[in-house]
Design a protein around this motif. Structure first.
Motif, PDB file in Angstrom:
ATOM      1  N   UNK A  39      30.468   7.211 -51.175  1.00 17.17           N
ATOM      2  CA  UNK A  39      30.978   5.781 -51.133  1.00 17.17           C
ATOM      3  C   UNK A  39      32.138   5.765 -52.082  1.00 17.17           C
ATOM      4  N   UNK A  40      32.242   6.056 -53.316  1.00 20.05           N
ATOM      5  CA  UNK A  40      33.505   5.954 -54.111  1.00 20.05           C
ATOM      6  C   UNK A  40      34.727   6.616 -53.432  1.00 20.05           C
ATOM      7  N   UNK A  41      34.546   7.816 -52.799  1.00 18.17           N
ATOM      8  CA  UNK A  41      35.534   8.683 -52.209  1.00 18.17           C
ATOM      9  C   UNK A  41      35.969   7.799 -51.014  1.00 18.17           C
ATOM     10  N   UNK A  42      35.300   7.207 -50.338  1.00 17.98           N
ATOM     11  CA  UNK A  42      35.699   6.254 -49.056  1.00 17.98           C
ATOM     12  C   UNK A  42      36.403   5.217 -49.555  1.00 17.98           C
ATOM     13  N   UNK A  43      36.012   4.378 -50.623  1.00 17.30           N
ATOM     14  CA  UNK A  43      36.646   3.414 -51.096  1.00 17.30           C
ATOM     15  C   UNK A  43      38.073   3.594 -51.921  1.00 17.30           C
ATOM     16  N   UNK A  44      37.881   4.821 -52.358  1.00 16.98           N
ATOM     17  CA  UNK A  44      39.205   4.927 -53.181  1.00 16.98           C
ATOM     18  C   UNK A  44      40.278   6.086 -52.343  1.00 16.98           C
ATOM     19  N   UNK A  45      39.918   6.259 -50.977  1.00 15.22           N
ATOM     20  CA  UNK A  45      40.712   7.106 -50.363  1.00 15.22           C
ATOM     21  C   UNK A  45      41.916   5.994 -49.575  1.00 15.22           C
TER      22      UNK A  45
END
Length: 141
Positions: free
Chosen positions: A47-53
């Motif tokens: 989730x964090x990776x998607x929201x920070x990509x």
């Protein structure tokens, strides 16, 4: 904002949600391939990776567009704590974030390759006759 519910038999809600769900599924399948029993521990990192990509269309990450800044998670910094479990968790989380980011990049590249495989650039000139499929056009008459 509008509600757009979906069901198990008709999962289409909108293209953006479908694309995000597919990317998340690809990421979790990559994780589950290595260690199937702990896939759920990667959800937070995914989730964090998607929201920070960074999105190719907007040039910004979803988190930045919502809040105006990129999050500074304390686990990304070196912990000056004498608690071994905290240091272990921080290192594990950073590792999962790195794995999630690489899986996200792989999924995005695979989607781009799939799209570009069948894409044709067609240029129409002024006055050229074309056929129009009206199957999905609504008639207001």
């Amino acid at each position: 904002m509008r509600v757009n519910l979906s069901t198990a038999y008709h999962p289409q809600s909108d293209g953006q949600t479908e694309r995000t769900n597919r990317t998340l599924g690809d990421m979790l399948r990559n994780f589950a391939g290595r260690t199937p029993s702990v896939w759920d521990t990667y959800l937070t990192a995914a989730e964090s990776a998607i929201n920070n990509a960074v999105n190719r269309s907007t040039g910004q990450s979803p988190f930045f567009l919502n809040y105006g800044y990129h999050p500074a998670l304390p686990v990304w910094r070196e912990l000056e704590v004498n608690v071994p479990a905290a240091k272990t968790f921080a290192k594990s989380f950073v590792s999962r974030m790195s794995d999630a980011k690489s899986c996200l990049d792989t999924a995005q590249q695979r989607a781009a390759d799939y799209y570009n495989k069948s894409k044709r650039d067609v240029v129409f000139s002024k006055g050229q006759l074309v056929l129009l499929n009206t199957k999905n056009l609504r008639s207001f008459a």
